[in-house]
Design a protein around this motif. Sequence first.
Motif, short mmCIF file in Angstrom:
data_model
loop_
_atom_site.label_atom_id
_atom_site.label_comp_id
_atom_site.label_asym_id
_atom_site.label_seq_id
_atom_site.Cartn_x
_atom_site.Cartn_y
_atom_site.Cartn_z
N LEU A 97 0.85 -1.20 0.00
CA LEU A 97 0.00 0.00 0.00
C LEU A 97 0.89 1.25 0.00
O LEU A 97 1.63 1.50 0.94
N GLN A 98 0.76 2.04 -1.05
CA GLN A 98 1.54 3.27 -1.15
C GLN A 98 0.61 4.48 -1.10
O GLN A 98 -0.37 4.53 -1.84
N PHE A 99 0.94 5.41 -0.25
CA PHE A 99 0.12 6.60 -0.06
C PHE A 99 0.24 7.54 -1.25
O PHE A 99 1.34 7.89 -1.68
N LEU A 100 -0.90 7.97 -1.76
CA LEU A 100 -0.93 8.91 -2.88
C LEU A 100 -1.13 10.33 -2.38
O LEU A 100 -0.29 11.20 -2.61
N PHE A 101 -2.26 10.60 -1.78
CA PHE A 101 -2.55 11.92 -1.22
C PHE A 101 -3.74 11.85 -0.27
O PHE A 101 -4.48 10.87 -0.24
N GLU A 102 -3.85 12.94 0.50
CA GLU A 102 -4.96 13.08 1.44
C GLU A 102 -5.63 14.43 1.22
O GLU A 102 -4.94 15.44 1.02
N TYR A 103 -6.94 14.44 1.25
CA TYR A 103 -7.71 15.67 1.12
C TYR A 103 -8.56 15.88 2.36
O TYR A 103 -9.10 14.93 2.94
N PHE A 104 -8.67 17.15 2.73
CA PHE A 104 -9.53 17.54 3.83
C PHE A 104 -10.18 18.86 3.46
O PHE A 104 -9.49 19.82 3.12
N SER A 105 -11.50 18.90 3.51
CA SER A 105 -12.24 20.11 3.18
C SER A 105 -11.75 20.74 1.89
O SER A 105 -11.41 21.94 1.84
N GLU A 106 -11.66 19.94 0.86
CA GLU A 106 -11.33 20.37 -0.51
C GLU A 106 -9.86 20.77 -0.69
O GLU A 106 -9.50 21.26 -1.77
N THR A 107 -9.04 20.55 0.32
CA THR A 107 -7.63 20.94 0.23
C THR A 107 -6.74 19.71 0.36
O THR A 107 -6.97 18.85 1.21
N GLN A 108 -5.72 19.65 -0.50
CA GLN A 108 -4.77 18.55 -0.38
C GLN A 108 -3.84 18.86 0.79
O GLN A 108 -3.08 19.84 0.76
N ARG A 109 -3.84 17.98 1.79
CA ARG A 109 -3.04 18.24 2.99
C ARG A 109 -1.71 17.51 2.96
O ARG A 109 -0.77 17.91 3.63
N ASN A 110 -1.65 16.44 2.21
CA ASN A 110 -0.46 15.62 2.25
C ASN A 110 -0.35 14.87 0.93
O ASN A 110 -1.37 14.52 0.34
N LYS A 111 0.87 14.65 0.48
CA LYS A 111 1.06 14.00 -0.81
C LYS A 111 2.20 12.99 -0.71
O LYS A 111 3.22 13.28 -0.08
N GLY A 112 2.04 11.86 -1.33
CA GLY A 112 3.08 10.85 -1.34
C GLY A 112 4.04 11.08 -2.50
O GLY A 112 3.99 12.10 -3.20
#
Lengths: 113, 113
Positions: A43-58
């Motif tokens: 499992l490889q992390f791609l990205f995380e979104y919160f309230s329409e904003t990308q908070r973290n990116k792999g």
Amino acid sequence: KAGVTQTPRYLIKTRGQQVTLSCSPISGHRSVSWYQQTPGQGLQFLFEYFSETQRNKGNFPGRFSGRQFSNSRSEMNVSTLELGDSALYLCASNSGLGHNEQFFGPGTRLTVL
Amino acid sequence: QKEVEQNSGPLSVPEGAIASLNCTYSDRGSQSFFWYRQYSGKSPELIMFIYSNGDKEDGRFTAQLNKASQYVSLLIRDSQPSDSATYLCAVNLGSGGYQKVTFGTGTKLQVIP
């Protein structure tokens, strides 16, 4: 309470095409994470979104992108598909409470020919 | 050194025995620890999470955390053939709702009837 839904469940594309995957999180969850799962890499992390904003990116190339809408639904897009993009793409709905448990959708199985 | 390490297995145990699954992590700032079960062809399912040192029990499952030694384990008592699956360890470095989750590559468990 409905779980995480992902569409489509299966996709077959050819090299060079692009694809858009969709994820609807659990009602009330505002954060969504995307993962790529392959037999060799796990499992490889791609990205995380919160309230329409990308908070973290792999660590994935710019061909992989995403967005989140005001209703928390999220999409990810992969452009100029390569054979190595064949994988199970998983969306996780993040509780945002306590230690932020993740609940996975059924995934989209992408095959690139 | 991988951020989250698990023995890939397979770990074979007879039905009714205790299965012990282990996971080590590299980042001492990690906040929360999760165990997921993934059946072949399915998406990961959250079965346990732990964030304090010690043991946490839920039915036949016990999660153990030792932050000083940077390991987390999962014990499955009275193992059943239906427990045969791949078990993924996940570590969340984030806090306060912020996600930075890294997964191990999983340990395949086989429960022999």
